[in-house]
Design a protein around this motif. Sequence first.
Motif, PDB file in Angstrom:
ATOM      1  N   VAL A  77       0.906  -1.030   0.083  1.00 20.38           N
ATOM      2  CA  VAL A  77      -0.112   0.000   0.060  1.00 20.38           C
ATOM      3  C   VAL A  77       0.919   1.176  -0.062  1.00 20.38           C
ATOM      4  CG1 VAL A  77      -1.792   1.512   1.354  1.00 20.38           C
ATOM      5  CG2 VAL A  77      -2.055  -1.118   1.106  1.00 20.38           C
ATOM      6  N   ALA A  78       2.033   1.411   0.842  1.00 22.79           N
ATOM      7  CA  ALA A  78       2.843   2.380   0.939  1.00 22.79           C
ATOM      8  C   ALA A  78       3.514   2.679  -0.642  1.00 22.79           C
ATOM      9  CB  ALA A  78       3.956   2.207   1.861  1.00 22.79           C
ATOM     10  N   GLY A  79       3.884   1.627  -1.293  1.00 21.68           N
ATOM     11  CA  GLY A  79       4.720   1.879  -2.445  1.00 21.68           C
ATOM     12  C   GLY A  79       3.523   2.447  -3.367  1.00 21.68           C
ATOM     13  N   ALA A  80       2.259   1.694  -3.538  1.00 27.99           N
ATOM     14  CA  ALA A  80       1.182   2.114  -4.318  1.00 27.99           C
ATOM     15  C   ALA A  80       0.716   3.567  -4.196  1.00 27.99           C
ATOM     16  CB  ALA A  80      -0.057   1.293  -4.408  1.00 27.99           C
ATOM     17  N   ILE A  81       0.761   4.119  -2.878  1.00 28.73           N
ATOM     18  CA  ILE A  81       0.513   5.382  -2.665  1.00 28.73           C
ATOM     19  C   ILE A  81       1.544   6.520  -3.333  1.00 28.73           C
ATOM     20  CG2 ILE A  81       0.376   7.191  -0.698  1.00 28.73           C
ATOM     21  CD1 ILE A  81      -1.038   5.075   0.822  1.00 28.73           C
ATOM     22  N   PHE A  82       2.802   6.215  -2.921  1.00 25.22           N
ATOM     23  CA  PHE A  82       3.909   7.141  -3.563  1.00 25.22           C
ATOM     24  C   PHE A  82       3.982   6.889  -4.961  1.00 25.22           C
ATOM     25  CE2 PHE A  82       5.350   6.903   0.958  1.00 25.22           C
ATOM     26  CZ  PHE A  82       5.540   8.514   0.944  1.00 25.22           C
ATOM     27  N   GLN A  83       3.622   6.002  -5.719  1.00 24.18           N
ATOM     28  CA  GLN A  83       3.821   5.923  -7.114  1.00 24.18           C
ATOM     29  C   GLN A  83       2.711   6.711  -7.911  1.00 24.18           C
ATOM     30  OE1 GLN A  83       4.376   1.597  -7.059  1.00 24.18           O
ATOM     31  NE2 GLN A  83       6.432   1.644  -7.080  1.00 24.18           N
ATOM     32  N   ALA A  84       1.281   6.315  -7.356  1.00 16.58           N
ATOM     33  CA  ALA A  84       0.282   6.984  -7.916  1.00 16.58           C
ATOM     34  C   ALA A  84       0.413   8.512  -7.654  1.00 16.58           C
ATOM     35  CB  ALA A  84      -0.750   6.528  -7.264  1.00 16.58           C
ATOM     36  N   MET A  85       0.700   8.895  -6.380  1.00 17.07           N
ATOM     37  CA  MET A  85       0.489  10.299  -6.290  1.00 17.07           C
ATOM     38  C   MET A  85       1.820  11.179  -6.853  1.00 17.07           C
ATOM     39  SD  MET A  85       0.993  12.015  -2.259  1.00 17.07           S
ATOM     40  CE  MET A  85       2.536  11.254  -1.958  1.00 17.07           C
TER      41      MET A  85
END
Length: 351
Positions: free
Chosen positions: A96-104
Amino acid sequence: MDKAQLPAGAAVLGGAWVRERRKAPRRRRAWVAGILGAAVAGLFFANVLLGSYTVTVPDFLRLMGGAEIPGASFIVMENKLPQALLGLLAGASFGVAGAIFQAMLRNPLASPDIIGISYGASAAAVAAIVVFGARGAGVSLAAMGGALVVAVLITWLARGRGGTGLILVGIGAAAFLQAAVTFLLSRADTGNARDVMVWLSGSLAPANWQRVAFLAAALLVLLPLAGPGARQLRGLALGADTAAGLGFNVPRARLLLTLLGVLLAALPTAAAGPIAFVAFLSGPIARRLNNGAPSLAVAALVGAGIVLAGNLAAVNAIPRVSLPVGVVTGALGAPFLLWLLISSNRSNQGG
């Protein structure tokens, strides 16, 4: 032909077609999540039941019911089960942490373990262990503090430079923090240095019920916040200007999502060490499975699956040798990073 001249059933058929098209992504996401959930459950039980000491399903059910089986009670309840639960929770949190930063930041390289946030957590945790002799919750608090400080620092240094500038600043910060960790290790005594090296490699071996309970309690608070954050994330994934035009409060959304992503990266780092490339791999794989759209739930399942599969391979790949799970995930992530850099460079050159 205007709408008044359309056949009587055309409008109804058109509306049904639009509704069906809108349902298709949700239906695909549900199928993907269901298949991934089943795969993660299978990997979880494989970690618990298989390996150098195998346990039958009836014996496992007896152990869960409170029965005492010589040998199996300790190996399963104090070793295998806590490791599997910690791997499940840590992988989901990293994903979840990786997906948040990559999408943001709209860049697949914008992962906590690439831009220095995980290294900030690692450096602070190592300093707490080596310098102050911290253990347990003290290490977790130090890791969260280090990750937050690094996130604020790289955001401030990269202000006005966009997502690419933040990634470059983060890579520089990661290199500096890695040097700091090496220095701290050179000053540590033998016992602390050995424990820190096992932890830095990203390992589930030190798992115990205290770590599992702490991480589970933290995720029970943080993961529900990912639901409202997913809507903000979909807006930011379109770009800051477009998101603002659609009515999103971009600065507030970025602040809240950054805080959520930092905590979700720092907590599993404190519990299991910086398991390499899990946050980096989960987001792109989840997007590919979800037809190009970001999904935090799918990223969580992918992250959990990567850690559990990596731990199963690490424990059983070499007879009588148990590797840290971070060695396996690092071996998977490094070629993916090289491929991503090469493909990005080619696309920037027009082919």
